[in-house]
Scaffold this motif. Structure first.
Motif, PDB file in Angstrom:
ATOM      1  N   SER A 140       0.819  -1.217   0.000  1.00 47.43           N
ATOM      2  CA  SER A 140       0.000   0.000   0.000  1.00 47.43           C
ATOM      3  C   SER A 140       0.852   1.266   0.000  1.00 47.43           C
ATOM      4  CB  SER A 140      -0.928   0.014   1.224  1.00 47.43           C
ATOM      5  OG  SER A 140      -1.820  -1.084   1.197  1.00 47.43           O
ATOM      6  N   ASN A 141       2.172   1.088  -0.113  1.00 48.59           N
ATOM      7  CA  ASN A 141       3.117   2.216  -0.177  1.00 48.59           C
ATOM      8  C   ASN A 141       3.011   3.145   1.036  1.00 48.59           C
ATOM      9  OD1 ASN A 141       4.155   1.467  -2.780  1.00 48.59           O
ATOM     10  ND2 ASN A 141       2.282   2.285  -3.693  1.00 48.59           N
ATOM     11  N   LEU A 142       2.855   2.546   2.216  1.00 45.69           N
ATOM     12  CA  LEU A 142       2.705   3.329   3.439  1.00 45.69           C
ATOM     13  C   LEU A 142       4.022   3.527   4.183  1.00 45.69           C
ATOM     14  CD1 LEU A 142      -0.638   1.827   4.809  1.00 45.69           C
ATOM     15  CD2 LEU A 142      -0.287   4.127   3.876  1.00 45.69           C
ATOM     16  N   ASN A 143       5.001   2.701   3.912  1.00 51.61           N
ATOM     17  CA  ASN A 143       6.253   2.764   4.679  1.00 51.61           C
ATOM     18  C   ASN A 143       6.913   4.144   4.694  1.00 51.61           C
ATOM     19  OD1 ASN A 143       6.472   0.081   5.729  1.00 51.61           O
ATOM     20  ND2 ASN A 143       6.952  -0.637   3.666  1.00 51.61           N
ATOM     21  N   PRO A 144       6.929   4.890   3.582  1.00 55.28           N
ATOM     22  CA  PRO A 144       7.621   6.191   3.593  1.00 55.28           C
ATOM     23  C   PRO A 144       7.060   7.208   4.599  1.00 55.28           C
ATOM     24  CG  PRO A 144       7.272   5.454   1.339  1.00 55.28           C
ATOM     25  CD  PRO A 144       6.485   4.545   2.222  1.00 55.28           C
ATOM     26  N   TYR A 145       5.827   7.002   5.042  1.00 60.20           N
ATOM     27  CA  TYR A 145       5.215   7.975   5.946  1.00 60.20           C
ATOM     28  C   TYR A 145       5.600   7.745   7.413  1.00 60.20           C
ATOM     29  CZ  TYR A 145       2.153   8.928   1.963  1.00 60.20           C
ATOM     30  OH  TYR A 145       1.667   9.251   0.720  1.00 60.20           O
ATOM     31  N   PHE A 146       6.084   6.547   7.745  1.00 63.65           N
ATOM     32  CA  PHE A 146       6.204   6.182   9.151  1.00 63.65           C
ATOM     33  C   PHE A 146       7.645   5.895   9.550  1.00 63.65           C
ATOM     34  CE2 PHE A 146       1.882   5.180   7.873  1.00 63.65           C
ATOM     35  CZ  PHE A 146       1.167   5.842   8.874  1.00 63.65           C
ATOM     36  N   GLU A 147       8.021   6.424  10.703  1.00 58.46           N
ATOM     37  CA  GLU A 147       9.358   6.224  11.245  1.00 58.46           C
ATOM     38  C   GLU A 147       9.513   4.815  11.811  1.00 58.46           C
ATOM     39  OE1 GLU A 147      13.259   7.506  12.188  1.00 58.46           O
ATOM     40  OE2 GLU A 147      11.691   8.511  11.019  1.00 58.46           O
TER      41      GLU A 147
END
Length: 229
Positions: free
Chosen positions: A141-148
């Protein structure tokens, strides 16, 4: 004061019910469930959803294991709908677990809101979801870049609302309670868990159900966060 925002994943950012429905419709046809007497995919999905939500609530509270949840949710659904146990497709649960995490439906506004918040705060995930499926959902879902950080309860050894999960998450993030807030859909796991721990929390309530008196703040759409932060 807020520097760190912790999000739940399922039912908060990743649209669990919509992704589950797509998967179940595919499996309904693949396994030709009408041949077992199940003529209504909507009835099958509704029955499964009710059972799954109940079992997840028990899992959050540590009353059942991951293995019990996975073995019970479909067997209970088929049984309630009158299918004999020996006719239940053996690979149904396995196929569901394989396919569902590959779905990428997010709640409306998710990416817009996360991109906005990421400019001002450090974002993290705290999920009670199973590790392998959670990581698949985040990646596809391409969510990794948003979360530390992505904190998964299986890595901690206990589930939200156990305070140990929140302690672990804050230590991982290098954050304090006072500068952190939790956003999620589960009253017990996310909201009361965080509030009892001493963190602020915002209840994500997209169905606009009645807000319990002990819940201090809620939103019905994620884009409301852009007005709050």
């Amino acid at each position: 004061m807020i520097k760190h925002i912790f999000f739940d994943l399922d039912h908060t950012i990743w649209d669990f019910d919509r992704n589950a429905q797509e998967t179940l419709m595919e499996l309904f046809e693949h396994y030709n469930l009408p041949s077992l007497g199940l003529d209504s995919p909507q009835n099958f999905i509704q029955t499964y959803t009710e059972n799954n939500h109940q079992l997840w609530a028990e899992y959050h509270l540590g009353k059942i294991t991951k293995e019990h949840l996975r073995s019970e949710r479909f067997s209970k659904t088929f049984k309630e709908l009158g299918v004999e146990p020996d006719l239940v497709p053996l690979a149904f649960e396995e196929d569901y677990v394989r396919i569902s995490p590959t779905k990428t439906n997010l709640f409306e506004g998710s990416e817009k809101v996360l991109a906005y918040l990421q400019q001002k705060y450090t974002l993290h995930i705290i999920s009670n979801g199973f590790k392998e499926t959670t990581l698949t959902k985040m990646n596809l879902s391409n969510l990794n870049p948003y979360f530390e950080h992505v904190i998964i309860s299986e890595d901690v050894g206990v589930n939200k609302p156990d305070p140990a999960v929140f302690t672990y998450a804050l230590n991982k993030a290098g954050a304090t309670k006072e500068e952190s807030i939790m956003i999620g859909d589960s009253l017990e796991a996310d909201i009361r868990g965080a509030q009892d721990f001493g963190m602020r929390a915002i209840f994500f309530n997209p169905l606009n159900r009645d807000k319990p008196a002990d819940v201090k703040q809620q939103i019905v759409h994620l884009e409301e966060l852009m007005l709050l932060f």
